[in-house]
Scaffold this motif. Structure first.
Motif, mmCIF file in Angstrom:
data_model
loop_
_atom_site.group_PDB
_atom_site.id
_atom_site.type_symbol
_atom_site.label_atom_id
_atom_site.label_comp_id
_atom_site.label_asym_id
_atom_site.label_seq_id
_atom_site.Cartn_x
_atom_site.Cartn_y
_atom_site.Cartn_z
ATOM 1 N N UNK A 40 -10.443 3.412 19.924
ATOM 2 C CA UNK A 40 -11.469 2.629 21.075
ATOM 3 C C UNK A 40 -12.936 2.934 20.369
ATOM 4 N N UNK A 41 -13.772 2.259 21.372
ATOM 5 C CA UNK A 41 -15.689 2.970 21.074
ATOM 6 C C UNK A 41 -15.843 4.199 21.018
ATOM 7 N N UNK A 42 -15.005 5.158 21.713
ATOM 8 C CA UNK A 42 -14.759 6.554 21.806
ATOM 9 C C UNK A 42 -14.006 6.825 20.957
ATOM 10 N N UNK A 43 -14.193 8.207 20.226
ATOM 11 C CA UNK A 43 -12.764 8.113 19.316
ATOM 12 C C UNK A 43 -12.378 9.404 20.006
ATOM 13 N N UNK A 44 -10.777 8.833 20.002
ATOM 14 C CA UNK A 44 -9.534 9.883 21.514
ATOM 15 C C UNK A 44 -10.542 11.287 21.263
ATOM 16 N N UNK A 45 -10.320 11.866 20.339
ATOM 17 C CA UNK A 45 -10.781 13.672 20.220
ATOM 18 C C UNK A 45 -11.891 14.139 21.215
ATOM 19 N N UNK B 142 -13.660 12.566 29.604
ATOM 20 C CA UNK B 142 -14.277 11.623 29.824
ATOM 21 C C UNK B 142 -12.876 10.352 29.912
ATOM 22 N N UNK B 143 -12.973 9.864 31.444
ATOM 23 C CA UNK B 143 -12.105 8.742 31.359
ATOM 24 C C UNK B 143 -12.025 7.845 31.102
ATOM 25 N N UNK B 144 -10.859 6.569 31.038
ATOM 26 C CA UNK B 144 -10.673 5.331 30.958
ATOM 27 C C UNK B 144 -10.987 5.024 29.051
ATOM 28 N N UNK B 145 -10.518 6.064 28.517
ATOM 29 C CA UNK B 145 -11.170 5.738 27.065
ATOM 30 C C UNK B 145 -9.614 5.529 26.113
ATOM 31 N N UNK B 146 -8.008 6.266 27.279
ATOM 32 C CA UNK B 146 -6.987 6.203 26.465
ATOM 33 C C UNK B 146 -6.239 7.032 28.106
ATOM 34 N N UNK B 147 -4.927 6.265 27.962
ATOM 35 C CA UNK B 147 -3.794 6.939 28.207
ATOM 36 C C UNK B 147 -3.413 7.706 27.279
ATOM 37 N N UNK B 148 -2.527 9.313 27.779
ATOM 38 C CA UNK B 148 -1.288 9.507 26.848
ATOM 39 C C UNK B 148 0.386 9.277 27.117
ATOM 40 N N UNK B 149 0.818 8.621 26.305
ATOM 41 C CA UNK B 149 2.399 8.543 26.061
ATOM 42 C C UNK B 149 3.103 7.314 26.762
ATOM 43 N N UNK B 150 1.973 6.261 26.700
ATOM 44 C CA UNK B 150 2.654 4.575 26.718
ATOM 45 C C UNK B 150 4.049 4.135 26.227
ATOM 46 N N UNK C 297 -1.434 -3.966 23.029
ATOM 47 C CA UNK C 297 -2.267 -3.402 21.921
ATOM 48 C C UNK C 297 -3.059 -2.182 23.085
ATOM 49 N N UNK C 298 -3.301 -1.754 22.837
ATOM 50 C CA UNK C 298 -3.407 -0.113 23.668
ATOM 51 C C UNK C 298 -3.682 0.763 22.545
ATOM 52 N N UNK C 299 -4.907 2.077 22.695
ATOM 53 C CA UNK C 299 -4.868 2.996 21.744
ATOM 54 C C UNK C 299 -3.636 4.141 22.093
ATOM 55 N N UNK C 300 -2.820 4.341 20.887
ATOM 56 C CA UNK C 300 -1.550 4.878 21.375
ATOM 57 C C UNK C 300 -1.882 6.164 21.179
ATOM 58 N N UNK C 301 -1.553 7.256 22.226
ATOM 59 C CA UNK C 301 -1.291 8.718 22.150
ATOM 60 C C UNK C 301 -0.199 9.029 22.626
ATOM 61 N N UNK C 302 0.551 9.935 21.799
ATOM 62 C CA UNK C 302 1.218 11.207 22.807
ATOM 63 C C UNK C 302 0.801 11.981 22.187
ATOM 64 N N UNK C 303 1.221 13.490 23.804
ATOM 65 C CA UNK C 303 1.173 14.496 23.184
ATOM 66 C C UNK C 303 2.775 15.254 22.958
ATOM 67 N N UNK C 304 2.119 16.772 22.404
ATOM 68 C CA UNK C 304 3.473 17.561 22.128
ATOM 69 C C UNK C 304 2.886 18.640 22.823
ATOM 70 N N UNK D 79 -2.382 -2.445 13.778
ATOM 71 C CA UNK D 79 -1.593 -1.306 14.966
ATOM 72 C C UNK D 79 -0.623 -0.508 14.465
ATOM 73 N N UNK D 80 -0.206 -0.188 13.427
ATOM 74 C CA UNK D 80 0.956 0.593 12.809
ATOM 75 C C UNK D 80 0.786 1.964 13.408
ATOM 76 N N UNK D 81 -0.072 2.641 13.824
ATOM 77 C CA UNK D 81 -0.432 4.000 14.077
ATOM 78 C C UNK D 81 -0.147 4.831 15.213
ATOM 79 N N UNK D 82 -0.332 5.653 15.037
ATOM 80 C CA UNK D 82 -0.598 6.325 16.614
ATOM 81 C C UNK D 82 -1.657 7.895 16.257
ATOM 82 N N UNK D 83 -1.599 8.434 17.719
ATOM 83 C CA UNK D 83 -2.445 9.379 17.212
ATOM 84 C C UNK D 83 -1.074 10.716 17.984
#
Length: 551
Positions: free
Chosen positions: A379-384, A391-399, A413-420, A509-513
């Motif tokens: 996204x235009x706003x870095x995830x970190x 900040x809301x509406x940038x990404x959703x966790x655990x798609x 296609x979406x920001x791919x972020x998982x939480x641990x 797209x073969x990546x995630x955070x």
């Protein structure tokens, strides 16, 4: 802004944890990133240079040193450096990936400040935006052990940096257009070693040695797609370090180096004084591409190297068996005084298993690559920054879930972020159902590659794990139609990129955070965002969030 003023501001911005840095030496660099021209394939090509060097300058330091690099972007496009294998403990602000940092805009500069905290070994840096890596901008890093901590081998007469990689005749912008048009990047046009292809007519030595002495070769595959095999004519190599870990010192006449991997080997000049070829060639491709360089003995009187190059291994089984031969040196100290083997990873209970399956998907008529059905986009706003400023509406966790969906072809296609959960011991299983090898790198961590095998992973596959002395490292391969399992404790708070080493797949797209958040919100676990951090997207103009607590 001048280099001096930028550095002063940077140092002030780190006052919240200055005590950490107070006793460790500083190394200051000024890097000017610009386009230049080289002709490795016989025709001029535009590349990315650092201080007019291709490859870029070496960072030569010791564990825990402070590295301060003021980067001037003289390109016509945004730019970032990332530091392959550097863990940036508590400090993902300096990781330099699009998910953690705003880019350095054309005509601007920004200063990185990081420490290789409790790390030793051979690493490299590279451009992390788009397909810029295809144009260069990479260089070697040597991190030596502190004087008080011995290394398990005698000092070498000299050290050589060896950056090997595949190379394309098309520039990075052309390759990017190819991918955006939905077409694939095929085989490379060449292999380069320290920017050169070499050949039988090459008479200038790249490496100079003296009979009876032993030398260190620091070898990294900084390429886009191809696994490479590295070997030296008529000489054995003793493996001593791999991606930050001292290894059992086995001897090899050839070593497979997959994308993003680094090895440190020792080579004794024990042959007749002459020239010898140092060789890197592609693996798992129908048409083999090869790069060579001359290693010349002192006093050889110009005796030419034999034109018969040492043969490369064939097939993936050889490579798998070699991986099984790599072992952690349990008695050696790495960056800390305690032995590596004092950490008994095989005795820790696994709290969570995440299975990731790579796939090729078609979204909107264009090819994308995905993990568990989600193809990542930045996204235009870095995830970190979005996470830090809430900040809301940038990404959703655990798609994606911990298990892949049944239908991997229905890509999104979406920001791919998982939480641990912070400080939990997690097993990540990579399954590769495709006919090509995959490679994965995790920023911020080293992990234990406990097992590999054909077919699909099942819980019974754990019976084959090496739970004693597999090497702690940051990059691992997954062979075709096979699986690889890694184990690690998520104890480094931050936002960390888990990515395909194949840069076309990474780009598509073969990546995630992986978001690792300390519930204590304490400076003990993570540093505050530095005041001088670049801002972009939705965080521009927002007030700084409250500081983490000091304890």
């Amino acid at each position: 802004m001048s280099y001096l003023s930028t550095t002063l501001i940077l140092l002030v911005s780190f006052v919240g944890f200055s005590a950490v840095f107070a006793e460790d030496p500083y190394h200051f660099f000024t890097w000017k990133v610009s386009y230049g021209t080289i002709s490795p394939l016989g025709k001029p090509q535009k590349v990315i240079m650092i201080n007019n060097q291709f490859p870029g300058p070496v960072i030569n330091c010791s564990s825990n040193n402070n590295i301060v690099i003021n980067v001037f972007n003289n390109l016509d496009e945004p730019f970032l450096f990332s530091w392959n294998g550097i863990q940036h403990r508590k400090n993902s602000w300096m990781d330099g990936m699009p998910g953690t940092n705003c880019p350095i805009l054309p005509g601007k500069n920004w200063t990185y400040h990081w420490q290789p905290k409790d790390q030793i070994g051979t690493y490299f840096y590279f451009p992390s935006i788009g397909m810029q890596k295809a144009a260069g901008g990479f260089g070697p890093m040597r991190i030596h052990s502190r004087n008080l901590i011995p290394v398990p081998y005698f000092p070498a007469a000299d050290e050589f940096d060896v950056l090997i990689h595949d190379w394309y005749a098309d520039g990075h912008k052309e390759l990017q257009k190819t991918l955006e048009a939905g077409r694939a990047i095929t085989r490379p046009d060449a292999v380069l070693m320290n920017g050169q292809t070499g050949g039988e007519d090459d008479t200038k030595p790249m490496f100079n040695v003296e009979a009876g002495k032993t030398y260190i070769f620091r070898v990294c595959n900084v390429g886009l797609k191809a696994s490479l095999n590295f070997r030296i004519q008529s000489h054995n190599m003793t493996l001593v370090e791999m991606e930050g870990s001292h290894t059992v010192q086995n001897k090899y006449n050839a070593i497979d180096v997959h994308i993003g991997q680094c090895f440190t080997v020792m080579v004794t000049a024990n042959q007749d004084p002459s020239d010898y070829f140092v060789v890197a060639s592609t693996r798992f491709l129908k048409e083999v591409q090869t790069a060579t360089a001359i290693m010349r003995y002192k006093g050889s009187k110009g005796s030419p190297a034999s034109s018969v190059l040492p043969g490369a291994p064939a097939g993936w089984a050889w490579s798998l068996n070699q991986w099984r031969s790599f072992r952690w040196n349990l008695t050696a100290s790495a960056a800390r005084p305690n032995p590596q083997g004092s950490f008994h990873y095989g005795q820790i209970n696994i709290t969570r298993t995440i299975k990731l399956v790579n796939s090729r998907v078609n979204v909107g008529g264009k090819v994308r690559y995905a993990l568990n059905g989600v193809s990542h986009t930045d996204p235009d706003t870095p995830l970190k920054l979005a996470e830090y400023f809430n900040v809301s509406k940038v990404f959703d966790y655990n798609l994606i879930g911990d298990e892949p969906p049944k239908n991997l072809e229905a890509g999104k296609i979406a920001p791919n972020v998982i939480s641990t959960e912070f400080r939990t011991f997690i097993e990540i299983v990579f399954e590769n159902p495709e006919k090509s090898i995959q490679v994965y790198h995790l920023d911020g961590y080293s992990f234990f590659a406990a097992g590999m095998g054909p077919g699909k992973w099942t819980p019974e596959s754990r019976r084959s794990y090496n739970n004693l002395d597999t090497v702690s490292r940051h990059t691992v391969q997954v062979y075709q139609n096979s699986w690889t399992a890694i184990l690690l404790t998520f104890d480094n708070a931050g936002m960390w990129n888990l990515r395909s080493g194949s840069w076309d797949r990474h780009y598509l797209g073969q990546q995630l955070y992986i978001s690792v958040v300390s519930p204590a919100r304490s400076l003990r676990d993570e540093y505050n965002m530095p005041e001088i951090s670049m801002r972009c997207g939705k965080v521009v103009g927002l007030p700084m969030p409250p500081s983490y607590s000091p304890v």
